[in-house]
Design a protein around this motif. Structure first.
Motif, short mmCIF file in Angstrom:
data_model
loop_
_atom_site.label_atom_id
_atom_site.label_comp_id
_atom_site.label_asym_id
_atom_site.label_seq_id
_atom_site.Cartn_x
_atom_site.Cartn_y
_atom_site.Cartn_z
N PRO A 41 -20.71 -18.24 6.86
CA PRO A 41 -19.99 -16.96 6.92
C PRO A 41 -20.47 -16.06 8.05
O PRO A 41 -19.67 -15.42 8.74
CB PRO A 41 -20.27 -16.34 5.55
CG PRO A 41 -20.60 -17.50 4.67
CD PRO A 41 -21.31 -18.48 5.54
N TYR A 42 -21.80 -16.01 8.25
CA TYR A 42 -22.37 -15.19 9.33
C TYR A 42 -21.89 -15.69 10.69
O TYR A 42 -21.48 -14.89 11.55
CB TYR A 42 -23.90 -15.22 9.26
CG TYR A 42 -24.59 -14.61 10.45
CD1 TYR A 42 -24.63 -13.22 10.63
CD2 TYR A 42 -25.22 -15.41 11.42
CE1 TYR A 42 -25.27 -12.66 11.73
CE2 TYR A 42 -25.85 -14.86 12.51
CZ TYR A 42 -25.87 -13.48 12.67
OH TYR A 42 -26.50 -12.94 13.77
N VAL A 43 -21.93 -17.00 10.91
CA VAL A 43 -21.53 -17.58 12.19
C VAL A 43 -20.05 -17.31 12.46
O VAL A 43 -19.67 -16.89 13.56
CB VAL A 43 -21.82 -19.10 12.22
CG1 VAL A 43 -21.27 -19.73 13.50
CG2 VAL A 43 -23.32 -19.37 12.11
N HIS A 44 -19.21 -17.53 11.46
CA HIS A 44 -17.76 -17.32 11.65
C HIS A 44 -17.44 -15.84 11.87
O HIS A 44 -16.59 -15.51 12.70
CB HIS A 44 -16.98 -17.87 10.46
CG HIS A 44 -16.76 -19.35 10.55
ND1 HIS A 44 -15.68 -19.90 11.18
CD2 HIS A 44 -17.51 -20.40 10.10
CE1 HIS A 44 -15.74 -21.22 11.11
NE2 HIS A 44 -16.84 -21.55 10.46
N ALA A 45 -18.12 -14.95 11.16
CA ALA A 45 -17.88 -13.51 11.35
C ALA A 45 -18.29 -13.08 12.75
O ALA A 45 -17.59 -12.29 13.40
CB ALA A 45 -18.65 -12.72 10.29
N LEU A 46 -19.43 -13.58 13.22
CA LEU A 46 -19.90 -13.22 14.56
C LEU A 46 -18.97 -13.78 15.62
O LEU A 46 -18.64 -13.08 16.60
CB LEU A 46 -21.33 -13.74 14.75
CG LEU A 46 -21.99 -13.43 16.10
CD1 LEU A 46 -21.98 -11.93 16.38
CD2 LEU A 46 -23.42 -13.97 16.13
N ALA A 47 -18.53 -15.03 15.45
CA ALA A 47 -17.59 -15.62 16.42
C ALA A 47 -16.30 -14.81 16.47
O ALA A 47 -15.77 -14.53 17.55
CB ALA A 47 -17.30 -17.07 16.03
N ASP A 48 -15.82 -14.40 15.31
CA ASP A 48 -14.59 -13.61 15.25
C ASP A 48 -14.77 -12.27 15.96
O ASP A 48 -13.89 -11.82 16.70
CB ASP A 48 -14.23 -13.39 13.77
CG ASP A 48 -12.75 -13.15 13.59
OD1 ASP A 48 -11.95 -13.96 14.09
OD2 ASP A 48 -12.40 -12.13 12.96
#
Length: 405
Positions: free
Chosen positions: A121-128
């Motif tokens: 979730p952290y990685v996807h939120a940061l990528a977004d």
């Protein structure tokens, strides 16, 4: 004895760096092992040989656990390079068992499937968030705006490096990694030595702070493991942290920009990916294969070996050509064609054997996250200008990738 003096293989030639894959085909046609005089290395270009040698315990990333420099027929590094070698030689990538086993066992606790899955979730939120910034700006440099900050932030978060200190991490890493190129110049070596000293001192201070106030980060975990009886010297902690940072983002950064540059050059594959997001996992694997971020991996010959009738003596250095192995037609159908639907894809971009990349699952999550965010938020992403390639061979990447949205 096969040699390569009359072939197109030239790691310092701009035409070769732009597209080394035709030269690799020449190497594979010439033989299974070839001596390269400029670096005094034995090049291994075939997938089957590279895969086997990565698992062969007669080879090692170091020889100093068994031999002195003199015993091994090698000259000790210059004294002025000591900060780099102290840092490099105590990281698990350049250690052999039992030290490698001990350190990898401790570090692997931070990279269990469950731990990595929790980071999603952290990685996807940061990528977004990063892609949203690129879109809001109307475009920019995909490398500087998305590819770099994502994996650097993730590994820095894992290590517990404060956000205010992270800007220096990438320059330190880039300077240190310069020493992994073939025959680095004295100027490159001087930058690597300076970065090694500065990075080491920074981490020494960070470790001291975590001893006083432990957190939930990996550095605190390594300190706790040491205090509980698992031997880990301060230098090993420092070298491990630097290795995780360097290895934890270099390949991901370069795989991202190499991958998108490949997609822009293969518009049919980009169109297929945009039409079917379920292709993202196989696209990540294929792009890692198609333009490999780590082109060469070196090993020392600890005990004499024979390859296809050629004896490689103890003390020699073998250079396994990952980029060539990933384009071997004996393993990959139509290897020079980008095929995001490729099913059988045993690429070796993450190495193999005891030195298989411990962060491979996390790298895959990061690559998939940035690709998904770009497909969703920037569906019309396009190349703004032809990119400039970095003048490096071993670590293959671009100096930037200018895009419009």
């Amino acid at each position: 004895m096969a040699a390569v003096s009359d072939l197109a293989f030239n790691p310092w030639d701009q035409a070769f760096l732009a597209d080394p894959y035709p030269a690799y085909a020449e190497l594979r046609a010439r033989g299974r092992v070839l001596h390269y005089e400029p670096t005094d290395q034995w090049l291994v270009p075939h997938h089957a040989d590279v895969s086997a040698l990565l698992r062969d315990r007669r080879l090692g990333r170091t020889y100093q656990h068994r031999f002195t420099h003199e015993d091994f027929g090698r000259t000790a590094p210059p004294a002025e390079h000591e900060p780099f070698h102290t840092l490099n030689d105590h990281g698990m990538l350049d250690l052999e068992p039992p030290d490698h086993t001990r350190i990898r066992r401790l570090v692997s606790k931070a990279f269990t499937p469950r731990t990595v899955e929790r980071l999603k979730p952290y990685v996807h939120a940061l990528a977004d968030e990063l892609v949203a910034g690129l879109v809001a700006a109307g475009g920019g440099d995909l490398l500087a705006d998305v590819a770099e900050p994502l994996p650097v932030a993730v590994i820095a978060e894992m290590l517990g490096i404060p956000e205010s200190d992270r800007a220096q991490l990438r320059p330190w890493s880039a300077d240190i990694c310069g020493m992994y190129e073939l025959n680095p110049s004295e100027a490159v070596a001087a930058r690597a030595v300076r970065a090694s000293a500065e990075f080491s001192e920074y981490l020494r201070e960070l470790i001291a702070a975590r001893r006083k106030e432990p957190g939930e980060d990996l550095v605190s975990g390594l300190i706790a493991a040491h205090d509980e009886g698992d031997r880990l010297t301060e230098q090993e902690m420092i070298s491990t942290a630097v290795l995780l940072l360097n290895a934890g983002h270099e390949a991901t950064v370069n795989a991202t920009v190499n991958g998108w540059w490949a997609l822009f050059r293969n518009p049919d594959q980009l169109a297929a990916l945009r039409a079917d997001r379920s292709l993202v996992p196989s696209a990540v694997e294929e792009l890692m294969r198609y333009d490999t971020p780590l082109q060469l991996f070196e090993r020392w010959v600890l005990d004499e070996i024979e390859i296809d009738g050629t004896t490689i003596p103890r003390g020699a250095e073998i250079a396994m050509l990952f980029g060539s192995a990933n384009h071997d037609p004996a393993v990959f159908a139509a290897p020079d064609r980008l095929d995001l639907t490729r099913k059988d894809n045993p690429h070796i971009s993450f190495s193999a054997g005891i030195h298989y990349c411990i962060g491979a699952p996390l790298a895959r999550i990061e690559l998939a996250a940035s690709m998904t965010a770009l497909l969703e938020r920037a569906p019309a992403l396009a190349l703004a200008a032809a990119p400039e390639r970095k003048p490096n061979f071993v670590i293959r990447g671009l100096a930037g990738l200018s895009v419009t949205v």
